[in-house]
Design a protein around this motif. Structure first.
Motif, PDB file in Angstrom:
ATOM      1  N   GLY A 158       0.893  -1.339   0.313  1.00  0.00           N
ATOM      2  CA  GLY A 158      -0.544   0.203   0.006  1.00  0.00           C
ATOM      3  C   GLY A 158       1.061   1.006  -0.268  1.00  0.00           C
ATOM      4  N   ALA A 159       0.030   2.500  -0.556  1.00  0.00           N
ATOM      5  CA  ALA A 159       0.506   3.782  -0.296  1.00  0.00           C
ATOM      6  C   ALA A 159       1.449   3.994   0.930  1.00  0.00           C
ATOM      7  CB  ALA A 159       0.098   4.512  -1.582  1.00  0.00           C
ATOM      8  N   LYS A 160       0.382   3.704   1.692  1.00  0.00           N
ATOM      9  CA  LYS A 160       1.172   5.064   3.210  1.00  0.00           C
ATOM     10  C   LYS A 160       1.801   4.236   3.309  1.00  0.00           C
ATOM     11  CE  LYS A 160      -1.382   5.838   7.452  1.00  0.00           C
ATOM     12  NZ  LYS A 160      -2.488   5.181   8.498  1.00  0.00           N
ATOM     13  N   ARG A 161       2.173   2.848   3.870  1.00  0.00           N
ATOM     14  CA  ARG A 161       3.620   2.318   3.679  1.00  0.00           C
ATOM     15  C   ARG A 161       4.981   2.295   3.303  1.00  0.00           C
ATOM     16  NH1 ARG A 161       2.571  -3.606   6.509  1.00  0.00           N
ATOM     17  NH2 ARG A 161       0.812  -3.668   4.707  1.00  0.00           N
ATOM     18  N   THR A 162       4.574   2.321   2.274  1.00  0.00           N
ATOM     19  CA  THR A 162       5.746   2.893   1.476  1.00  0.00           C
ATOM     20  C   THR A 162       6.300   3.803   1.170  1.00  0.00           C
ATOM     21  OG1 THR A 162       4.511   0.868  -0.311  1.00  0.00           O
ATOM     22  CG2 THR A 162       7.161   1.742  -1.115  1.00  0.00           C
ATOM     23  N   MET A 163       4.918   5.188   0.886  1.00  0.00           N
ATOM     24  CA  MET A 163       5.622   6.089   1.355  1.00  0.00           C
ATOM     25  C   MET A 163       6.274   6.709   1.953  1.00  0.00           C
ATOM     26  SD  MET A 163       2.831   8.428  -1.176  1.00  0.00           S
ATOM     27  CE  MET A 163       4.107   9.618  -0.887  1.00  0.00           C
ATOM     28  N   PHE A 164       5.556   6.160   3.217  1.00  0.00           N
ATOM     29  CA  PHE A 164       6.269   6.842   5.020  1.00  0.00           C
ATOM     30  C   PHE A 164       7.617   5.899   5.344  1.00  0.00           C
ATOM     31  CE2 PHE A 164       7.595   4.859   8.991  1.00  0.00           C
ATOM     32  CZ  PHE A 164       7.210   6.248   9.812  1.00  0.00           C
ATOM     33  N   ILE A 165       8.284   4.734   4.808  1.00  0.00           N
ATOM     34  CA  ILE A 165       9.372   3.899   4.685  1.00  0.00           C
ATOM     35  C   ILE A 165      10.164   4.350   3.629  1.00  0.00           C
ATOM     36  CG2 ILE A 165      11.033   2.410   4.172  1.00  0.00           C
ATOM     37  CD1 ILE A 165       8.413   0.177   4.283  1.00  0.00           C
ATOM     38  N   SER A 166      10.053   5.572   2.419  1.00  0.00           N
ATOM     39  CA  SER A 166      10.840   6.327   1.241  1.00  0.00           C
ATOM     40  C   SER A 166      10.815   7.275   2.197  1.00  0.00           C
ATOM     41  CB  SER A 166       9.805   5.819   0.104  1.00  0.00           C
ATOM     42  OG  SER A 166      10.686   7.265  -0.416  1.00  0.00           O
ATOM     43  N   THR A 167      10.027   8.330   2.392  1.00  0.00           N
ATOM     44  CA  THR A 167      10.474   9.916   2.704  1.00  0.00           C
ATOM     45  C   THR A 167      11.272   8.965   4.689  1.00  0.00           C
ATOM     46  OG1 THR A 167       7.978  10.500   2.286  1.00  0.00           O
ATOM     47  CG2 THR A 167       9.119  11.492   3.510  1.00  0.00           C
ATOM     48  N   LEU A 168      10.984   8.502   5.382  1.00  0.00           N
ATOM     49  CA  LEU A 168      11.433   8.579   6.434  1.00  0.00           C
ATOM     50  C   LEU A 168      13.595   8.640   6.222  1.00  0.00           C
ATOM     51  CD1 LEU A 168      12.125   8.619   9.556  1.00  0.00           C
ATOM     52  CD2 LEU A 168      11.196   5.725   9.059  1.00  0.00           C
ATOM     53  N   GLY A 169      13.554   6.854   5.828  1.00  0.00           N
ATOM     54  CA  GLY A 169      14.658   6.912   4.950  1.00  0.00           C
ATOM     55  C   GLY A 169      15.457   8.249   4.093  1.00  0.00           C
ATOM     56  N   SER A 170      14.502   8.610   3.505  1.00  0.00           N
ATOM     57  CA  SER A 170      15.701   9.437   2.632  1.00  0.00           C
ATOM     58  C   SER A 170      16.041  10.816   3.875  1.00  0.00           C
ATOM     59  CB  SER A 170      14.851  10.311   2.020  1.00  0.00           C
ATOM     60  OG  SER A 170      15.204  11.742   1.183  1.00  0.00           O
ATOM     61  N   SER A 171      14.318  11.103   4.571  1.00  0.00           N
ATOM     62  CA  SER A 171      14.989  12.323   6.034  1.00  0.00           C
ATOM     63  C   SER A 171      16.052  11.906   7.145  1.00  0.00           C
ATOM     64  CB  SER A 171      13.914  12.513   6.475  1.00  0.00           C
ATOM     65  OG  SER A 171      12.831  12.721   5.519  1.00  0.00           O
ATOM     66  N   LEU A 172      16.089  10.886   6.735  1.00  0.00           N
ATOM     67  CA  LEU A 172      17.204  10.252   8.232  1.00  0.00           C
ATOM     68  C   LEU A 172      18.522  10.582   7.476  1.00  0.00           C
ATOM     69  CD1 LEU A 172      15.492   7.230   9.872  1.00  0.00           C
ATOM     70  CD2 LEU A 172      15.874   9.678  10.960  1.00  0.00           C
ATOM     71  N   LEU A 173      19.111   9.714   6.089  1.00  0.00           N
ATOM     72  CA  LEU A 173      20.061   9.744   5.772  1.00  0.00           C
ATOM     73  C   LEU A 173      20.498  10.931   5.493  1.00  0.00           C
ATOM     74  CD1 LEU A 173      19.569   7.579   3.555  1.00  0.00           C
ATOM     75  CD2 LEU A 173      21.345   6.947   4.846  1.00  0.00           C
ATOM     76  N   ALA A 174      19.409  12.765   5.126  1.00  0.00           N
ATOM     77  CA  ALA A 174      20.032  13.289   4.915  1.00  0.00           C
ATOM     78  C   ALA A 174      20.132  14.682   6.447  1.00  0.00           C
ATOM     79  CB  ALA A 174      18.490  14.581   4.559  1.00  0.00           C
ATOM     80  N   LEU A 175      19.921  13.665   7.134  1.00  0.00           N
ATOM     81  CA  LEU A 175      20.564  14.611   8.481  1.00  0.00           C
ATOM     82  C   LEU A 175      22.211  13.402   8.724  1.00  0.00           C
ATOM     83  CD1 LEU A 175      18.240  13.394  11.186  1.00  0.00           C
ATOM     84  CD2 LEU A 175      18.306  16.008  10.159  1.00  0.00           C
ATOM     85  N   LEU A 176      22.807  13.112   8.070  1.00  0.00           N
ATOM     86  CA  LEU A 176      23.872  13.152   7.938  1.00  0.00           C
ATOM     87  C   LEU A 176      25.565  13.488   7.506  1.00  0.00           C
ATOM     88  CD1 LEU A 176      22.750   8.542   7.692  1.00  0.00           C
ATOM     89  CD2 LEU A 176      23.104  10.463  10.076  1.00  0.00           C
ATOM     90  N   PRO A 177      25.261  13.297   6.242  1.00  0.00           N
ATOM     91  CA  PRO A 177      26.906  14.043   5.493  1.00  0.00           C
ATOM     92  C   PRO A 177      27.295  15.337   6.746  1.00  0.00           C
ATOM     93  CG  PRO A 177      24.540  14.164   3.692  1.00  0.00           C
ATOM     94  CD  PRO A 177      23.893  14.212   5.802  1.00  0.00           C
ATOM     95  N   PRO A 178      26.789  16.075   7.523  1.00  0.00           N
ATOM     96  CA  PRO A 178      27.699  17.067   8.266  1.00  0.00           C
ATOM     97  C   PRO A 178      28.211  16.328   9.763  1.00  0.00           C
ATOM     98  CG  PRO A 178      25.410  17.598   7.943  1.00  0.00           C
ATOM     99  CD  PRO A 178      25.533  16.744   7.911  1.00  0.00           C
ATOM    100  N   LEU A 179      27.931  15.052  10.133  1.00  0.00           N
ATOM    101  CA  LEU A 179      28.286  14.261  10.970  1.00  0.00           C
ATOM    102  C   LEU A 179      29.176  13.219  10.325  1.00  0.00           C
ATOM    103  CD1 LEU A 179      24.771  13.412  12.808  1.00  0.00           C
ATOM    104  CD2 LEU A 179      26.043  15.068  13.483  1.00  0.00           C
ATOM    105  N   CYS A 180      29.349  12.968   8.770  1.00  0.00           N
ATOM    106  CA  CYS A 180      30.038  11.459   8.646  1.00  0.00           C
ATOM    107  C   CYS A 180      30.992  11.999   7.513  1.00  0.00           C
ATOM    108  CB  CYS A 180      29.248  10.844   7.797  1.00  0.00           C
ATOM    109  SG  CYS A 180      27.655   9.842   8.758  1.00  0.00           S
ATOM    110  N   VAL A 181      30.752  13.419   6.682  1.00  0.00           N
ATOM    111  CA  VAL A 181      32.379  14.463   6.131  1.00  0.00           C
ATOM    112  C   VAL A 181      33.266  14.021   6.746  1.00  0.00           C
ATOM    113  CG1 VAL A 181      32.201  15.824   4.581  1.00  0.00           C
ATOM    114  CG2 VAL A 181      30.012  14.541   4.537  1.00  0.00           C
ATOM    115  N   ASN A 182      33.503  14.473   7.860  1.00  0.00           N
ATOM    116  CA  ASN A 182      34.670  14.842   8.369  1.00  0.00           C
ATOM    117  C   ASN A 182      35.186  13.984   8.447  1.00  0.00           C
ATOM    118  OD1 ASN A 182      34.760  17.446   9.014  1.00  0.00           O
ATOM    119  ND2 ASN A 182      33.314  16.956  10.550  1.00  0.00           N
ATOM    120  N   TRP A 183      34.886  12.614   8.443  1.00  0.00           N
ATOM    121  CA  TRP A 183      35.765  11.200   8.745  1.00  0.00           C
ATOM    122  C   TRP A 183      35.622  10.673   7.587  1.00  0.00           C
ATOM    123  CZ3 TRP A 183      33.723   6.650   7.747  1.00  0.00           C
ATOM    124  CH2 TRP A 183      31.718   6.561   8.883  1.00  0.00           C
ATOM    125  N   GLY A 184      34.743  10.701   6.620  1.00  0.00           N
ATOM    126  CA  GLY A 184      34.301  10.003   5.368  1.00  0.00           C
ATOM    127  C   GLY A 184      34.831  10.636   4.276  1.00  0.00           C
TER     128      GLY A 184
END
Length: 490
Positions: free
Chosen positions: A84-110
């Motif tokens: 269903g669209a409800k669960r799939t879009m939730f997974i899609s946007t949640l995953g993308s949003s959590l990953l959007a938070l990572l570059p400032p935390l990871c780029v310094n060492w990676g």
């Protein structure tokens, strides 16, 4: 016939789809500003880290999103159909949003490579988005409002692109610097996820907030185009008519049109600024206002197209087919001419170049109504599957076009080499739309309903029986007689 409900839950769903596109596109396209801010802090806020990345490393970061994005387009349609669209879009946007938070935390060492990896995975998550959006539109939109509501939801594309180009630049130059772009982008996505969980539903009958009047109105509208006795939706476990889809000429006309659009728009979006810098000596990417102008024109034009199409359709001035093909022609052929004209400009015609780019990108907004919503016309039941296939093909193009530019343009200051790139894009625009004009269709296809495979099986059995009868007339024997008797009792 049930009376139309002026405002209801279907409009809430459209607003949720619009904002879903906005938050995902901000996370998708803020990379252009981010890479500049992270490698040249003096242009934004010098109080934050600066990285010495080569042009090739920056190119990998810019293109890495599409490496993952095209992979999950097709599985996205299938997953949406099963979960269903409800669960799939939730997974899609949640995953993308959590990953959007990572570059400032990871780029310094990676370094650049970890940023590149984050973008690839982010692209994988966002690949689920548009198949689900089209499936959700098909489930919630009454037939007579489908064009209006579908186009309204898709204006999030232009709004998200504009915000990514303009607001990201302002954030990077502010006191929170380039890390703030990522935190705000990710935060917007997480807030959307909460709203989506609370307010969305896979279909009207599952909504906790919908009124009986609106539910009856939507159901009556959707049932009006289906054949008698065939009004039910296709269940998720029903087989997909792959052979019928993949041998459907209207479907392939849509694939060609969307691929041509992807080629032309990626040239407008990614290559025109490079041409203006190399040939016209004008660095648009360093000026947030100039960078945002074409996308502001595109967002404004998307509403112009929406209003005009709605008036033409509701007043019965043009049919849906005429509207889609006319708007697609405007959004393909005018930018095609614009590309050729831009390649002829001289160094002292910079303002004219900006105007031409605004017209070309702005007119291209009509492609949403022209062809992007055609999946729902062909098959509401399989709209997610169709969009998954279409987007999987179309998302390969932004990977190919920069490679072609790299082969053709060996000297970024050569006007003649850039003209070859623009002519190729203009030809692709023109021929793609011509194919769509000839073979594109806006009618419900026979393979949309649940009984298609059963009817096909009955038809095949009749053909086999007829073949056996012909063979029996030519050479009758006991085997044929027994076979015909068996078939008559089946």
């Amino acid at each position: 016939m049930y009376a139309a409900v002026r405002f209801g839950q279907r409009h809430v769903q459209i607003f949720l789809l619009f904002t879903a596109i906005v938050v995902n596109y901000v996370a998708k396209f803020n990379v252009g500003v981010a890479v500049v801010a992270m490698t040249n802090a003096a242009t934004t806020n010098p109080n934050f880290p600066e990285y010495n990345w080569s042009d090739m490393e920056k190119s990998y970061i810019l293109s890495s999103f599409f490496w993952g994005n095209f992979i999950t387009q097709f599985p996205g349609g299938y997953l949406c159909r099963r979960l269903g669209a409800k669960r799939t879009m939730f997974i899609s946007t949640l995953g993308s949003s959590l990953l959007a938070l990572l570059p400032p935390l990871c780029v310094n060492w990676g370094g650049w490579s970890i940023y590149c990896a984050i973008r690839v995975i982010q692209g994988l998550f966002q690949g689920f988005l548009f198949p689900c959006i089209h499936a959700h539109l098909a489930a919630w939109c009454p037939i007579n409002e489908r064009n209006r509501l579908g186009a309204l939801a898709n204006t999030g594309i232009e709004c998200g692109t504009l915000l990514a180009m303009f607001v990201s630049g302002m954030l990077a130059a502010s006191s929170i610097g380039w890390p703030g772009m990522f935190y705000i982008s990710g935060g917007m996505g997480l807030i959307w996820c909460v709203a989506w969980l609370l307010l969305s539903a896979n279909k009207p009958s599952e909504s906790k907030f919908i009124t009986t009047a609106e539910l009856n109105y939507i159901d009556a509208s959707r049932s009006s185009i289906r054949k008698k006795g065939n009004e039910d939706e296709v269940p998720p476990t029903a087989p997909v008519p792959w052979h019928a889809i993949l041998t459907s000429l209207p479907f392939w006309a849509l694939v060609v049109a969307r691929s041509a659009h992807s080629w032309g728009f990626s040239t407008l979006q990614a290559e025109i600024p490079s041409y203006m810098k190399g040939v016209l000596d004008m660095d648009m990417q360093s000026n947030a206002f100039y960078s945002a102008l074409p996308y502001l024109a595109m967002w404004c034009m998307s509403y112009v197209y929406l209003i005009v199409s709605d008036v033409l359709l509701t007043q019965n001035i043009l049919s849906l087919t005429a509207i889609r093909k006319t708007f697609n022609t405007l959004s393909f052929w005018i930018p095609a001419m614009g590309l050729i004209c831009i390649g002829l400009l001289e160094n002292d015609q910079k303002i004219f170049a900006i105007v031409l780019m605004m017209i070309s990108v702005g007119m291209n907004a009509g492609a949403t109504i022209g062809s992007a919503l055609n999946t729902i016309d062909l098959s509401p039941n399989h709209a997610g599957i169709l969009m998954g296939i279409v987007n999987a093909v179309a998302n390969v193009i932004p990977i190919i076009t920069p490679l072609l530019v790299g082969v053709v343009v060996t000297d970024e200051h050569s006007r003649e080499q850039w003209q070859i790139v623009f002519i190729i894009a203009a030809v692709v625009f023109a021929l793609g739309n011509l194919f769509y004009l000839i073979f594109g269709r806006m009618e419900l296809q026979p393979w949309d309903d649940n009984d298609h495979l059963r009817r096909k099986e009955v038809q095949n059995r009749k053909l086999a029986k007829r073949s056996d009868m012909m063979a029996y007339k030519e050479k009758p024997n006991c085997v044929f007689v027994l076979k015909m008797v068996k078939q008559n009792f089946e």
